[in-house]
Enzyme design. Structure first.
Site, PDB file in Angstrom:
ATOM      1  N   CYS A 259       0.801  -1.027  -0.499  1.00  0.00           N
ATOM      2  CA  CYS A 259      -0.299   0.386  -0.217  1.00  0.00           C
ATOM      3  C   CYS A 259       0.475   1.359   0.564  1.00  0.00           C
ATOM      4  O   CYS A 259       0.764   2.430  -0.842  1.00  0.00           O
ATOM      5  CB  CYS A 259      -1.256  -0.075   1.030  1.00  0.00           C
ATOM      6  N   HIS A 307      -2.306   1.132   7.001  1.00  0.00           N
ATOM      7  CA  HIS A 307      -3.123   1.234   5.651  1.00  0.00           C
ATOM      8  C   HIS A 307      -3.045   2.643   4.608  1.00  0.00           C
ATOM      9  O   HIS A 307      -3.291   3.771   5.395  1.00  0.00           O
ATOM     10  CB  HIS A 307      -3.668   0.556   5.375  1.00  0.00           C
ATOM     11  N   HIS A 319      -5.845   1.935  -4.219  1.00  0.00           N
ATOM     12  CA  HIS A 319      -4.595   1.485  -3.058  1.00  0.00           C
ATOM     13  C   HIS A 319      -4.405   0.099  -3.183  1.00  0.00           C
ATOM     14  O   HIS A 319      -5.135  -0.340  -4.697  1.00  0.00           O
ATOM     15  CB  HIS A 319      -5.652   1.432  -1.725  1.00  0.00           C
TER      16      HIS A 319
END
Length: 343
Positions: A259, A307, A319
């Site tokens: 990520c 994240h 993402h």
């Protein structure tokens, strides 16, 4: 003749003996761990998917710690290289200074090192002697200054060597941390794969986070506000171009991403250097409210910012979600938002 056979256990029926044996077998199986944790055949597919999600989340947090340790290793490696180079140059300077001082000492020894009063007594020309004496005084002053410089260089060199040794020790600790976090990630991902493989084919094929959209790979219509800057626009364009590439933990492109690797790589295409971890990326610019998000803004998630994605407009982020998935669009509210950061 008397029989030596043992009398039969008439007190137990056949069904009772079977029940007792079954209980003993169950006890032995439990004692030896015959049913591994998380492998309960009665566990519902929904519970298994929730457990896999939890494992992926834990693996992602460990991945960010892995990335942070790796980034520290790179910084320390560069610092150690600079320190070692500086130590080598300092040692060369000291060697040259020692040679120069040795030459002066040798010349004095060869001249006999006469006492100045004796040399004046033996001199046929006192004026010449006084001139020589003045020169010798200046040479002596320069020699004393050179000796002091040598001592200073030696002190500096010792300090540099001590700092280099500390950096080397820290480098080794950071390398160990990298290996440790890598093992944690691999263990979590291995367990998640094991659980997924235990699901029926139709359940495994349908696995995804229930709160997320964009699973059919369709490109959402991106509308709304324009990017806040030219480099944000270029970064958003790069992230959009990465859609469909695989999630690879610890990777920052161009063929695969985790990520934070996706966000770092996307901004690098716009000429902007970002930190490697999602936590650091959350603090890489100015915080803005989610309601004012623009394409190119960085969106971090969960309370620990473990994240991260990039806002693309129209309530969507791009993402790298988790292993086995590809870079994709999902709703910006797919999980609790930690911060929106404008670089």
């Amino acid at each position: 003749m008397v029989s030596h056979r043992r009398p039969s256990q008439t007190g137990l029926t056949a069904s009772a003996r079977i029940t007792a044996l079954s209980a003993a077998a169950a006890t032995a199986a439990a004692a030896f761990g015959a049913a591994p944790a998380g492998a309960d055949p009665q566990e519902s597919p929904q519970a298994t998917r929730a457990e896999v999600d939890q494992l992926y989340e834990e693996a992602e947090k460990a991945t960010e710690r892995f990335n942070e340790a790796g980034e520290r290793v790179e910084r320390l490696r560069e610092r150690v290289a600079r320190a070692q180079d500086s130590v080598a140059r300092g040692q060369e300077r000291i060697n040259r200074m020692r040679e120069a001082l040795g030459s002066v000492a040798g010349a004095q020894y060869r001249s006999g090192g006469l006492d100045p009063a004796v040399e004046l007594f033996l001199s046929a020309d006192p004026d010449t002697y006084l001139e020589h004496a003045a020169v010798l005084d200046r040479v002596g002053e320069r020699q004393s200054a050179a000796l002091e410089d040598l001592r200073g260089e030696q002190r500096d060199l010792g300090q540099q060597q001590a700092e280099a040794a500390r950096d080397l020790a820290e480098l080794e600790r950071s390398r160990s941390a990298v290996a440790r976090h890598k093992r944690v990630v691999e263990r979590k991902l291995s367990e998640a794969r094991r659980l997924l493989n235990a699901l029926p084919d139709e359940e495994r094929a349908d696995f995804d986070r229930a709160s997320r959209a964009g699973r059919d790979g369709a490109l959402p219509e991106l509308t709304g506000l324009a990017p806040a800057s030219a480099h944000a626009a270029l970064a958003a364009l790069a992230a959009r171009g990465a859609v469909g590439r695989p999630y690879v933990w610890g990777a920052n492109g161009p063929s695969g991403f985790d990520c934070s690797g996706l966000v770092q790589w996307s901004y690098a295409q716009a000429g902007v250097g970002l930190p490697r971890t999602s936590q650091a990326q959350a603090n890489a610019g100015r915080r803005v409210p989610l309601s004012e998000a623009r394409p190119g803004d960085i969106v971090t998630y969960r309370g620990d910012a473990s994240h991260v994605g990039m806002y693309m407009g129209n309530g969507q982020v791009v993402h790298a979600p988790y292993p086995g998935a590809t870079v994709r669009y999902d709703p910006v509210g797919m999980m609790p938002v930690h911060a929106v950061t404008r670089v």
